[in-house]
Enzyme design. Structure first.
Site, mmCIF file in Angstrom:
data_model
loop_
_atom_site.group_PDB
_atom_site.id
_atom_site.type_symbol
_atom_site.label_atom_id
_atom_site.label_comp_id
_atom_site.label_asym_id
_atom_site.label_seq_id
_atom_site.Cartn_x
_atom_site.Cartn_y
_atom_site.Cartn_z
ATOM 1 N N CYS B 2 0.855 -1.184 0.000
ATOM 2 C CA CYS B 2 0.000 0.000 0.000
ATOM 3 C C CYS B 2 0.893 1.238 0.000
ATOM 4 O O CYS B 2 2.112 1.164 0.159
ATOM 5 C CB CYS B 2 -0.870 0.114 1.250
ATOM 6 S SG CYS B 2 -1.265 -1.402 2.079
ATOM 7 N N CYS B 226 13.543 -3.298 3.253
ATOM 8 C CA CYS B 226 13.076 -4.162 2.167
ATOM 9 C C CYS B 226 13.842 -3.811 0.893
ATOM 10 O O CYS B 226 13.657 -2.737 0.304
ATOM 11 C CB CYS B 226 11.574 -3.950 1.945
ATOM 12 S SG CYS B 226 10.966 -4.807 0.480
ATOM 13 N N ASP B 335 15.223 -6.536 -17.030
ATOM 14 C CA ASP B 335 14.047 -6.450 -16.178
ATOM 15 C C ASP B 335 14.471 -6.524 -14.724
ATOM 16 O O ASP B 335 15.608 -6.882 -14.406
ATOM 17 C CB ASP B 335 13.041 -7.565 -16.513
ATOM 18 C CG ASP B 335 11.607 -7.163 -16.118
ATOM 19 O OD1 ASP B 335 11.429 -6.075 -15.536
ATOM 20 O OD2 ASP B 335 10.689 -7.932 -16.416
ATOM 21 N N ASP B 336 13.557 -6.178 -13.823
ATOM 22 C CA ASP B 336 13.905 -6.137 -12.401
ATOM 23 C C ASP B 336 14.014 -7.516 -11.792
ATOM 24 O O ASP B 336 14.865 -7.769 -10.944
ATOM 25 C CB ASP B 336 12.851 -5.330 -11.641
ATOM 26 C CG ASP B 336 11.474 -5.950 -11.789
ATOM 27 O OD1 ASP B 336 10.950 -5.979 -12.920
ATOM 28 O OD2 ASP B 336 10.940 -6.463 -10.798
ATOM 29 N N CYS B 424 16.856 -6.702 4.036
ATOM 30 C CA CYS B 424 16.095 -7.945 4.095
ATOM 31 C C CYS B 424 16.280 -8.638 2.749
ATOM 32 O O CYS B 424 15.922 -8.096 1.700
ATOM 33 C CB CYS B 424 14.619 -7.674 4.367
ATOM 34 S SG CYS B 424 13.640 -9.205 4.408
ATOM 35 N N CYS B 427 13.714 -13.025 0.311
ATOM 36 C CA CYS B 427 13.094 -13.580 -0.895
ATOM 37 C C CYS B 427 14.120 -14.261 -1.791
ATOM 38 O O CYS B 427 13.763 -15.038 -2.673
ATOM 39 C CB CYS B 427 12.264 -12.546 -1.661
ATOM 40 S SG CYS B 427 12.937 -10.911 -1.712
#
Lengths: 434, 434, 434, 434
Positions: B2, B226, B335-336, B424, B427
């Site tokens: 958000c 993040c 690309d990311d 972090c 992922c």
């Protein structure tokens, strides 16, 4: 300004292709859209105010068929549907009729009455007086002065026609068992249509069951392609009358880099219209291409903004400068053209200066605009054109940049790869060859 | 995901800033939005399903005030409004509560009942049990496990708080007589706010009449920014915890160019997420940046598309390749990240091959994704992540490109300019430091 | 004022009955409506602003189930849905809580926070603190002062409860394999439900799989039926606590004819509320019933009209006098009550006089209104009630009629067939027995 | 079936009167509506799908003017606007053109094309071929066969015309400084217009600045008023060609009471169409008028219901019987006519029997319907008319009532007060006098 799309298949339902083909012409007109199809019974037609995808997303049911036409426009709802001695038909067009008022007066005297004061109703009524669609188009073409690219959907056939000067682009594509005719080939890329060729100036085509036939070519000594298609109007993925739009823009950027070399840290664009030109400038100058502004995706688009005040506010919301890229740097910023100069002066330059840019050099991919377009591409008066009574140096000062340069007419001819006499250059020269 | 925005002015109506500040966070969430303001009488609140500009464009009347908060979200309507012993307040947040189910059970046992099963209702109810907002936030922070950046609007004061690990970004801006707190500084650029500083991990702020005060800092040994904000999430015009996003992306592109040099004709991007990385690759490699794909502006955006099937179809409609730029050429495409790999494999590569590209080299600006995010940035399962059980070579074959390269963890640390232990990286590593 | 409807079937989908049953209570509230059903998975709920048929006509899909509750209301969206230690449930009610503010304060002190300031949220929160629904209702009933008729839908059971004074009507119907509970029996007539009996004052019912069970009856020394139900509120097809509404109205009209005989040519009604009374007057007096006014069907109803000014304008548009029936004639015109007197004075009398009526005799089916209703039937202040400080003769002059007569309290008791002490008469006496 | 309204004032803005005047004709057509006004600049026009009040309630701004026309219709959007040699005009009408197809063919051959296949476009095109509006109307009247009542709004004048047989009603009203022309005088009652007279069969009126002038009367030997207006179509507050509708209905009810006396407890109506007839029956027979059915106000109306299936479902929802009034009693029930008989058989009788009525006597206020209407009042085929091949006794059995009686042709003549040869009776006789 509008986009038109027609498609006919030998066997398959063309609705998806019609919808997407029309959608990919949305950049040519955002206020109204319409689709019409034929599936053996009556001709169906649906028009909306709004964007193709927004308004048709839940509204395609019942429009299935093997042939159809679509329209995306800035000003009026098309196609329109009429019933005549040739039976019912739908018709839409891109163009502009200069002698519209005279034609309406004459028809009224003959006892005709009009629902609208739009070009398309007059064109349709003139065609409906012919013995058949081809003679009707030919007779209409003999009466009107102006530019047109039109498509007609009758019960069983599509007709497509381009005016004899070729002002407006129109191109033919094909894939297995299907023929499409569109304002631009960008509609073909993702749909898998291969470019066949451009519709010839003056040509009248008949399309039936996925097959194409030239039924007439109206003769002309002169062609006049709209130069602005390559500079700004058309989508970068399109090829117009043989020249890919993005190559033309890269060429224009490179011309500018050769004519007006500057010492700068980065080359950026006014997105999206200046990106192709900026890439050309960067490649030719070896100054790195970089983000100067980004267009914020969620600015407008979801509703209509017809007034200039609304468009101005939108423009200011739309572009965000990248502070980290511009602070303390010399920046080349490329755009396709300057109309009123207000966006450059009041939005772009203000934002760059606030973020402490060192120097701004604006590179414009066409000559200063000096005249309105008679053929309907834009409807601004001379007074609105900032270049109408200012020299380039006065413009530079007015806009507040450190450098300002424009491409020249020869750059256009060279970049597009066509002799200057085949290009309509009236918006720069105020001289009309037709 | 958000975006949250709060603003308080000493004297002026803040509604325009609130509306636009929230609007410029739209990229963080497109399904719901809401605004809440206070003007001396009751706290007003309005929430919509849809985009900020589309739904609020005719609906701002009556929301005038000197303080307010706004929210743009993917999943639920916020702010919510509650009345409590501290009086009425509105609250919204960005984050994810890992122990949500346990907290709800415990509250039910105490006789509480819930309108929703959302994080924000639990957070709000926990805060409402405190003696005042600050003690309420502190007590809530002691009970929840997870990430949050939250803002509260009470009758007269705004509170803002960031979790002690700093997972979610939150930044302070000011202009004459006004203070704003936002998820990202891209909200400040066009509104004329200057960056003051980031909200500190664990900090609780009170804002009143355009003045800012730190009322508490919850202590922590560890920060965990993040990393994905710089790689993908944040807007390129933002600066997050001191590092400009577009510089980080350029650095990542340059890292890739050094690690994986290829012989190619042009460097392009998957727009828009890959553009910053592609610019970095092009600048470092000296291979020209060029248009390979363009994003068609009118694709979606005007309505919501919550299912994966719809997102897939959208993705295929959205990007148009530029045939004239790619035919017969060797192309680097940046690309990311690669999540499921389906867009790359089924859309991008297919379109490039159909348009007769010679070679495709895909450059990905972060390591292969191997684990879902516990903190709510994305909710994919491990199984959906294509890199979960494939080597890079297997991925290259699966996707169908001639070359495939990923940035490495050290590239992230170096490009962002922070030690790896402050980032972090779960992922990519599937290891959670918290 | 609201209408509530609940239905549970042994086997069948009850959605049609729920929708229509709620629809037939629309006369009790026109601003909001909602339906909630349970089909084995989660409890579904949908609420709308607007009329039941208008807003739900395209929106029933997915609400199928074997049990459900519905609500039509003037003021707030119900049912509401909460999750609690008893699991999730939806709840709606008709009534009014007099000590609402105190109850909210107390709950806030316990750490509760509120989404709304509505009665239903407080009632729901109080019930959610019980050990189960029955104990929760009982405990809620011990804390509140006021009137209620409520229904709860949990996962598998419906609960229905009526306050111990029986202020608000609530009636049970059954048909093959299904049980319904409704505010009024007019919901049963066209759906084929047979009246079983009224819910008893203080009774708590449990309904499961089309079977009904009394689980508790809260004791009370006093019942207080709302007299206004028979006079005005309820539908003429309903039977309330044993007395058919249309019979009660005919009786009232006959009482008026006996008490206030006049020489007149025709007896007419203010449609629709005065028709039942006028029929009684005509039958007793032998003066012919005739059309004096008709209600024009298309006046309003399709949208909401919350302000008094809008209601006044509506009223004037709604009724058309029948010129041919009234010119030169003596007319008796019956209505249920006079509130502010403005419609009678400014609309009805003006229209009759303009169309050359000879005499107007107004017959009002209840005594002069002198006090607001504490139990929420109407929220007017004393000052708004025209009869508050005027004698009948003053009223007659003020309104501008040739004769004016009111029914008396004994007429109400006699016409309804209940002892006066069982009827709440506070709007006429300003004395509250509870 | 439609309603048309025109108004012209000397000085005042007529928009409110135009809106309400058109609104009060809503019972003549519920699917489409439109308003058109003139205020010195261009003629404005707005049409909607839906009810007048629902669709125009927020959409009157900009329609202010001193003259205007309005339309409420079942089938098509009117007025339509055309530009012609007489300048622009708007036009709407009520009626039916029998030789429509021939007229369209002929016009197509002359080179005309059509937007629609509606009567109004043909009528408008024929009028536009005249030298002026009056000669155009006259020439149109010479070409068409059928019924019409039409109004035209030009720049500065209104024209109104009624066909020479007077099929469709049209009446003139006036108030201070304003003239109105309407389908029915019920539009005048609440607006304060006084009836001047009916427009004469064949008359062409010109209205300008609140003044009225007869410019032509087309001669005719025969008038043929539509009898159904008094029986069913018109509003009870209207007076048509000299006879008040509600008096005609009372007379019809009284005729039935004299012809078919029965022993019954109460006389009721199928609301609303049977109420006037029931009042007459009750007054003549001295059997008390009472509620047998009530129409539930919230049934439909807020949206359109064009299919028969939907109308059937609506009908069953709409009427609620009053159980307490009918149980164990002999009931006379009056209605205007029986078309297919399905509502009577499947809805009314079923509901009465379920509620234990003792006897049902149906009284129908016109003879059995035996033929469709050529003039557009209703479009049913002979086969749909239940009386087409059944005797009254067979009908009684089919419908399931204890008694069934119809009014006779002489009753119509006597009740309406016109010689039978002036009344169109073709729906009962299947013989057309024109």
């Amino acid at each position: 300004m509008c986009g038109i799309f027609a498609v006919s298949a030998a066997k398959d339902n063309i609705l998806d292709d019609l919808f997407l083909g029309t959608f990919y012409l949305q950049h040519r007109g955002q206020q109204y859209c319409g689709l019409s199809t034929y599936a053996g019974d009556g001709i169906k037609i649906r028009t909306h105010r709004g964007l193709v995808r927004a308004t048709f997303s839940d509204d395609l049911t019942g429009l299935e068929g093997r042939m159809g036409i679509g329209h995306a426009a800035l000003k009026d709802r098309q196609p329109i549907k009429l019933d005549s001695k040739m039976g019912e038909f739908t018709i839409c067009f891109e163009g502009n009729i200069i002698n519209l008022a005279e034609l309406i007066d004459e028809l009224k005297k003959q006892g005709h009455s009009f629902y609208t004061d739009s070009d398309i109703e007059v064109i349709a009524k003139l065609i409906a007086q012919g013995d058949d669609f081809v003679s009707g188009i030919e007779s209409m073409a003999g009466k009107i002065r102006g530019a047109y690219a039109l498509i007609i959907l009758s019960r069983g056939k599509i007709y497509a026609a381009r005016d004899k000067f070729g002002f407006r682009p129109m191109i033919i594509g094909k894939k297995d068992g299907a023929i499409a005719v569109a304002s631009e080939s960008c509609s073909f890329v993702n749909l898998g249509y291969e470019i066949v060729r451009d519709v010839r100036p003056g040509e009248i085509l008949e399309v039936e069951d996925g097959e194409l036939k030239t039924v007439k070519v109206l003769p002309s000594d002169l062609v006049q392609y709209c130069t602005f298609e390559w500079v700004y109007t058309a989508n970068v993925a399109s090829t117009i009358d043989g020249m890919p739009v993005d190559i033309a823009r890269r060429n224009l950027g490179a011309c500018l880099a050769r004519r007006y070399p500057v010492k700068a840290d980065i080359v950026g664009a006014v997105p999206n219209s200046g990106i192709g030109h900026a890439i050309g400038y960067a490649q030719e100058s070896k100054i790195p291409f970089d983000n100067v502004f980004i267009k914020y995706d969620y600015a407008s688009r979801s509703y209509t903004q017809p007034t200039q005040a609304e468009r101005d506010r939108e423009a200011k919301i739309k572009l965000i400068p990248i502070p980290a890229k511009i602070e303390g740097r010399k920046v080349v910023i490329c755009d396709d053209s300057i109309v009123r100069g207000t966006q450059m002066k009041n939005d772009l330059v203000v934002k760059l200066r606030k973020n402490k840019v060192k120097e701004i050099h604006a590179m414009i991919a066409c000559p200063p605009l000096r005249a309105p377009c008679l053929y309907g591409v834009a409807t601004r008066s001379k007074k609105e054109l900032v270049a109408h009574e200012k020299t380039v140096e006065q413009l530079r000062e007015y806009i507040g940049v450190d450098g300002l340069a424009y491409a020249e007419l020869e750059d256009l001819s060279r970049s597009i790869g066509k002799p200057l006499e085949q290009l309509c250059t009236s918006c720069w020269t105020d001289a009309y060859k037709v």
